[in-house]
Scaffold this motif. Structure first.
Motif, PDB file in Angstrom:
ATOM      1  N   VAL A  39       0.791  -1.150  -0.218  1.00  7.50           N
ATOM      2  CA  VAL A  39       0.057   0.100   0.017  1.00  7.50           C
ATOM      3  C   VAL A  39       1.035   1.155  -0.058  1.00  7.50           C
ATOM      4  N   SER A  66      -2.552   4.198  -3.154  1.00  9.22           N
ATOM      5  CA  SER A  66      -3.225   2.838  -3.697  1.00  9.22           C
ATOM      6  C   SER A  66      -2.570   1.795  -3.395  1.00  9.22           C
ATOM      7  N   PHE A  67      -3.200   0.331  -3.832  1.00  9.77           N
ATOM      8  CA  PHE A  67      -2.382  -0.748  -3.382  1.00  9.77           C
ATOM      9  C   PHE A  67      -2.341  -1.724  -4.574  1.00  9.77           C
ATOM     10  N   ARG A  75      -7.528   1.418  -4.520  1.00  9.08           N
ATOM     11  CA  ARG A  75      -7.243   2.769  -3.938  1.00  9.08           C
ATOM     12  C   ARG A  75      -7.266   2.612  -2.405  1.00  9.08           C
ATOM     13  N   VAL A  76      -6.610   3.569  -1.873  1.00 13.14           N
ATOM     14  CA  VAL A  76      -6.701   3.739  -0.254  1.00 13.14           C
ATOM     15  C   VAL A  76      -7.883   4.818  -0.443  1.00 13.14           C
ATOM     16  N   LEU A 100      -9.598   0.283   2.235  1.00 12.61           N
ATOM     17  CA  LEU A 100      -9.145   0.070   1.021  1.00 12.61           C
ATOM     18  C   LEU A 100     -10.345  -0.446  -0.112  1.00 12.61           C
TER      19      LEU A 100
END
Lengths: 179, 216
Positions: A39, A66-67, A75-76, A100
């Protein structure tokens, strides 16, 4: 005394026998860690709440990010934060909570609790917003995930660990599944 | 490839990690193609941040999506966490008490009555008086939450909290994360995150074997 020792020895041999082959390996097989996802978190400047009996409370808001990992990305969601305590002994207690959202719209709640410490000069440079050598920082945590997506239920059925790296305007967190 | 491997990783482990990375790189390449088409906001944020990490300044508006998606950010080395054996404990237990069904699932309590522990720099006994509270979740997963004290041979007592996830399928290995709180003499135990394994020693002994590993 010798008699006592031999009794102790006999007892310990006996207990070895009872416990069987599972006991006392010299070099136990460590658990394997496999990469789950990473992340990239964008964070705001900390809000310093102030000095408490256990250290300085500060809150670092999570702005987004983002992850990505094998089979998972997204996305976060803005709105999480890391509620930190900067302790007198130089440790920072990490308590990050955020959400998330995968590219397919599934939501994952993340609670990541851990510690960060480094030599004092590294910490002061880090706090001053400088880029520091990450190998000098111990930044590790235990995450817990919650999701209702059936294809992500593996996140709730394993132990995970997290490694973190702090950069001036963001944090990189990598999650590892313990096997 | 810029991945840096920490010392002490076995060749087998390295190969496995390499496979994981290769898979990741393939996914990244696929995504790069995707984001070239879509100008994904995701990669945009990523690059912006990574450039920041590298100490560069760049107006966010000047970043073009086509330049985005470096395969896992060469600026950030991929450091693999490793574990290091700390100790193993034989924890004697009594048969569990059934606590009935609570709002979150079936509950049980397993009293801890004693035992021993030993590792490279540490050894001693498990103190009686701790217990393991258990919850069987709706999906069949059993959560263990044990809290107890260990006393070293030199008289120092520290507290262990061991939280285990136990799969409903029999024979699956059980892992845990372990919080240790120790006084100054063993302060090094406070400085790391620990994970553990859990095995039953039944029927030979009414006990469990807990191995503790430091996350390096």
């Amino acid at each position: 005394m010798i008699k006592l020792k031999s009794i102790t020895l006999a007892l310990s041999l006996l207990s070895c026998f009872f416990i069987g082959s599972i006991q006392a390996q010299d070099n136990p097989q460590p658990p394997e860690l496999s990469f789950a996802f990473e992340v990239l978190v964008e964070v705001a400047d900390p809000t310093v709440v102030g000095l408490l009996p256990n250290g300085t409370r500060r809150i670092v808001d999570i702005l987004g990010g983002s992850f990505e990992g094998p089979g998972i990305q997204g996305r976060v969601v803005p709105g999480g934060a890391d509620w930190q305590i900067i302790r007198e002994d130089g440790f920072t207690d990490i308590d990050a909570r955020y959400t998330l959202e995968t590219d397919s719209g599934d939501l994952i709640y993340v609670s990541n609790v851990g510690i960060r410490h480094a030599p004092p000069d590294v910490i002061s440079r880090l706090n001053a917003g400088e880029v520091v050598d990450q190998s000098q920082i111990y930044f590790r945590a235990i995450p817990k995930f919650e999701t209702s997506a059936p294809e992500l239920e593996w996140l709730m059925k394993s132990i995970f660990v997290a490694t973190g790296e702090r950069y001036p305007n963001g944090v990189v967190i990598r999650f590892w599944r313990v096997h | 490839m810029v991945w840096s491997f920490a010392f002490g990783v076995s060749t087998k482990k390295q190969e496995e990690l390499q496979i994981q990375i290769d898979e990741l790189v393939i996914i990244k390449k696929e995504r790069t193609i995707m984001s070239d088409e879509k100008k994904s906001a995701l990669s945009f944020n990523r690059r912006d941040m990574l450039l920041g990490a590298a100490g560069l300044t760049l107006a966010a508006g000047a970043v073009k999506a086509q330049q985005v998606s470096p395969p896992l950010a060469p600026q950030i080395p991929f450091n693999y966490p490793e574990t290091e054996f700390v100790y193993e404990a034989i924890v004697d237990i009594e048969p569990g008490l059934d606590l009935g069904k609570g709002p979150l699932g079936q509950r049980a309590m397993v009293p801890i009555t004693g035992g021993t522990f030993e590792g490279p720099n540490i050894r001693g006994t498990v103190l009686a008086g701790g217990a393991d509270r258990q919850l069987v979740r709706e999906d069949g997963v059993r959560l263990l939450d044990a809290l107890y004290e260990l006393q070293t041979d030199d008289g120092v007592i520290f507290t262990v909290r061991n939280q285990v996830i136990s799969s409903p399928q029999p024979g699956q290995p059980r892992f845990s994360f372990i919080q240790i709180t120790a006084p100054e003499e063993y302060g090094w135990l406070n400085q790391s995150i620990h994970v553990g394994t859990l095995d039953s020693l039944r029927p030979e002994r009414e006990a469990v074997l807990v191995r503790v590993f430091r996350l390096v």
